[in-house]
Design an enzyme around this catalytic site. Structure first.
Site, mmCIF file in Angstrom:
data_model
loop_
_atom_site.group_PDB
_atom_site.id
_atom_site.type_symbol
_atom_site.label_atom_id
_atom_site.label_comp_id
_atom_site.label_asym_id
_atom_site.label_seq_id
_atom_site.Cartn_x
_atom_site.Cartn_y
_atom_site.Cartn_z
ATOM 1 N N ASP A 131 0.852 -1.406 0.011
ATOM 2 C CA ASP A 131 0.436 -0.093 -0.059
ATOM 3 C C ASP A 131 1.203 1.120 0.170
ATOM 4 O O ASP A 131 0.570 2.568 0.295
ATOM 5 C CB ASP A 131 -1.217 -0.453 1.206
ATOM 6 C CG ASP A 131 -1.908 -0.937 1.470
ATOM 7 O OD1 ASP A 131 -2.422 -1.185 -0.129
ATOM 8 O OD2 ASP A 131 -1.765 -1.496 2.571
ATOM 9 N N LYS A 170 2.028 2.745 -4.966
ATOM 10 C CA LYS A 170 2.669 2.346 -5.871
ATOM 11 C C LYS A 170 2.209 1.569 -7.623
ATOM 12 O O LYS A 170 2.158 2.430 -8.705
ATOM 13 C CB LYS A 170 3.167 -0.040 -6.282
ATOM 14 C CG LYS A 170 4.318 -0.474 -5.167
ATOM 15 C CD LYS A 170 4.487 -1.351 -4.950
ATOM 16 C CE LYS A 170 3.455 -2.356 -4.538
ATOM 17 N NZ LYS A 170 2.649 -1.527 -2.948
ATOM 18 N N GLY A 223 -4.710 -4.190 -4.376
ATOM 19 C CA GLY A 223 -5.480 -3.918 -5.200
ATOM 20 C C GLY A 223 -4.459 -1.757 -5.588
ATOM 21 O O GLY A 223 -3.295 -1.723 -4.547
ATOM 22 N N HIS A 224 -4.153 -1.731 -6.797
ATOM 23 C CA HIS A 224 -3.512 -1.201 -6.814
ATOM 24 C C HIS A 224 -4.756 0.189 -7.558
ATOM 25 O O HIS A 224 -5.492 0.340 -8.486
ATOM 26 C CB HIS A 224 -2.353 -0.766 -8.170
ATOM 27 C CG HIS A 224 -1.649 -1.349 -7.564
ATOM 28 N ND1 HIS A 224 -0.507 -2.353 -8.231
ATOM 29 C CD2 HIS A 224 -0.798 -2.083 -6.490
ATOM 30 C CE1 HIS A 224 0.735 -2.808 -8.261
ATOM 31 N NE2 HIS A 224 -0.332 -2.975 -6.724
ATOM 32 N N GLN A 247 2.359 -5.910 -3.915
ATOM 33 C CA GLN A 247 2.337 -5.471 -1.560
ATOM 34 C C GLN A 247 3.870 -5.070 -1.152
ATOM 35 O O GLN A 247 4.042 -3.799 -2.130
ATOM 36 C CB GLN A 247 3.054 -7.306 -1.055
ATOM 37 C CG GLN A 247 1.146 -7.834 -0.972
ATOM 38 C CD GLN A 247 0.863 -8.858 -2.063
ATOM 39 O OE1 GLN A 247 1.829 -8.907 -2.819
ATOM 40 N NE2 GLN A 247 -0.360 -9.060 -2.529
#
Ligand code: IMP
Length: 428
Positions: A13, A16, A40-41, A223
């Protein structure tokens, strides 16, 4: 030719998604190498928000080939849902390929993930419950299904008969829950196979072809280093290697081809899930940073734990990944914080540590050693050059680079692509 690896330098988080989006504009190929839809991006582009879990964020650029590498684990349901959302947003997925070697999340994997967490009780890990760990377990146990198996119905059927017997025995005898039905799984996955067929490829010639042509390649990490199965705060980690090394194995690109490694670090630290977090803030300031920084998980919506920047973690990430340049995100979230603290090391049982320790209990109870810097107490979101930043913010950025051991080449001061200060070449 250049191959750039982008890794998360903390517990995931780090923001990125935004950095990948910035860099993807200048490359020919983006490859994801590990993890699955536990990631989750979020990318904000032109005022529109896009969320990615499995599909590389480079998909927003039609000229970029996006590769789901063999180190990933792919849940076909999640993949198809993400495809549908992207298409609904008018994004073309024509340049997307999935490695036939990538492992597949089966319907029983999320079930085992949740049951495993329940069984651990107070010692649970706080996984994303997406079945990522159990899928990697089966890969290593050599009873996993690979995406390419979807193209071999008879093989799938035979193998599922064997594997499901093992799974159902565990589900019914160990956990006392209902078994899964073989035919239901087969019917569903054969349908997925038809829909996925056009994306499934042997990525070896695609990736090697790009290298041979001299293309620019970006390896998109998910991650972060502290969630790495080996280097992270085990067992409070994910089941893959979100490191520069993992990017190589998960894509089939050799270390000798890597031109540059960029580490992404938040200007403070967050983590979701359980496990040690030496710089965690348990007070109102932590809550304020969580609110201002909208620190709630993209995947599970969970409130993220918040703390000061931990340079012991950052140095460890820089050194174990060969980070050549840092990208510092969410600087603006600290606009109203004064003073600001940086943790430079730990004291555990009277001993000084300059890096995270393997002993999880020591890591949980260690004391952080801090230095303090004045805050800047003014908005930074409109700053586009280093000179635009208040002097105290510039000093903070410089100090983060010094204590972490790598120069800062990019600073993010807001969620949008434009909210960025670029200080170095980033992509070579
Ligand atoms: P899993 O990857 O779902 O098995 O979860 C293991 C640990 O990694 C948990 O603490 C999760 O919260 C954490 N985790 C997994 N993926 C991400 C991510 O993309 N960002 C932040 N934490 C993650």
């Amino acid at each position: 030719m250049s191959v750039t690896i982008l890794v998360g330098g903390q517990w995931g988080d780090e923001g990125k998604g935004k950095v990948i989006d910035l860099l993807a504009d200048g490359v020919d190929m983006v490859v994801r190498s590990q993890g699955g839809n536990n990631a989750g991006h979020t990318v904000v582009s032109g005022g529109r928000e896009f969320r990615f879990q499995l599909i590389p964020s480079g998909i927003l650029y039609p000229q970029v080939t996006c590769v789901i590498g063999h180190g990933m684990v792919v849940d076909p349901r999640a993949f198809l849902a993400e495809l549908a959302t992207l298409r609904g947003q008018g994004i073309s997925t024509d340049n997307l390929v999935i490695s036939d070697r990538a492992h597949m999340v089966m319907p029983y994997h999320p079930a085992f993930d949740k049951l495993g967490e329940q069984q651990r009780g107070d010692d649970r890990l706080g996984t994303t419950a997406r079945g990522i760990g159990p899928t990697y377990e089966d890969k290593v146990r050599r009873i996993g299904f690979r995406i390419g198996d979807l193209q071999k119905p008879r093989f799938m059927e035979k193998k599922l008969r064997f594997v499901l017997r093992l799974k159902n025995e565990a589900l019914t005898r160990l956990y006392g829950v209902d078994p899964f039905d073989e035919q239901t799984i087969l019917d569903e996955y054969m349908q997925h196979g038809e829909l996925l067929d056009r994306y499934i490829r042997d990525i070896y010639p695609i990736v090697q072809g790009a290298i041979a042509r001299g293309d620019r390649i970006l390896l998109e990490g998910a991650q972060g280093v502290m969630l790495d199965i080996d280097l992270g705060t085990y067992p409070y980690v994910t089941s893959s290697a979100p490191t520069a090394g993992g990017a190589c194995t998960g894509s089939g690109i050799p270390p000798s081809r890597i031109s540059k490694t960029i580490g992404v670090f938040k200007a403070y630290t967050t983590r979701v899930g359980y496990g040690p977090f030496p710089t965690e803030l348990h007070d109102g300031l932590g809550e304020r940073i969580r609110e201002v920084g909208a620190e709630f998980g993209t995947v599970t919506g969970r409130a993220r734990r918040v703390g000061w920047f931990d340079a012991a973690v950052a140095r460890y990430a820089v050194n174990t990944n060969g980070v050549d340049a840092m990208f510092v995100t969410k600087l603006d979230v600290l606009d109203s914080v004064d003073p600001i603290r940086i943790c430079t090391g730990y004291v555990s049982k009277g001993e000084s540590w300059d890096h995270p320790m393997a002993n999880i209990s020591h890591m949980k109870h260690c004391e952080g050693v801090y230095e303090e810097m004045p805050g800047w107490l003014s908005p930074t979101r409109d700053c586009r050059r280093l000179e635009d930043l208040p002097a105290a913010a510039r000093a903070y950025i410089t100090r983060l680079g010094e204590v972490s051991g790598a120069p800062v080449e990019g600073v993010s001061v807001g969620p949008d692509r434009e909210h960025t200060i670029v200080l170095g070449p980033l992509i070579p």
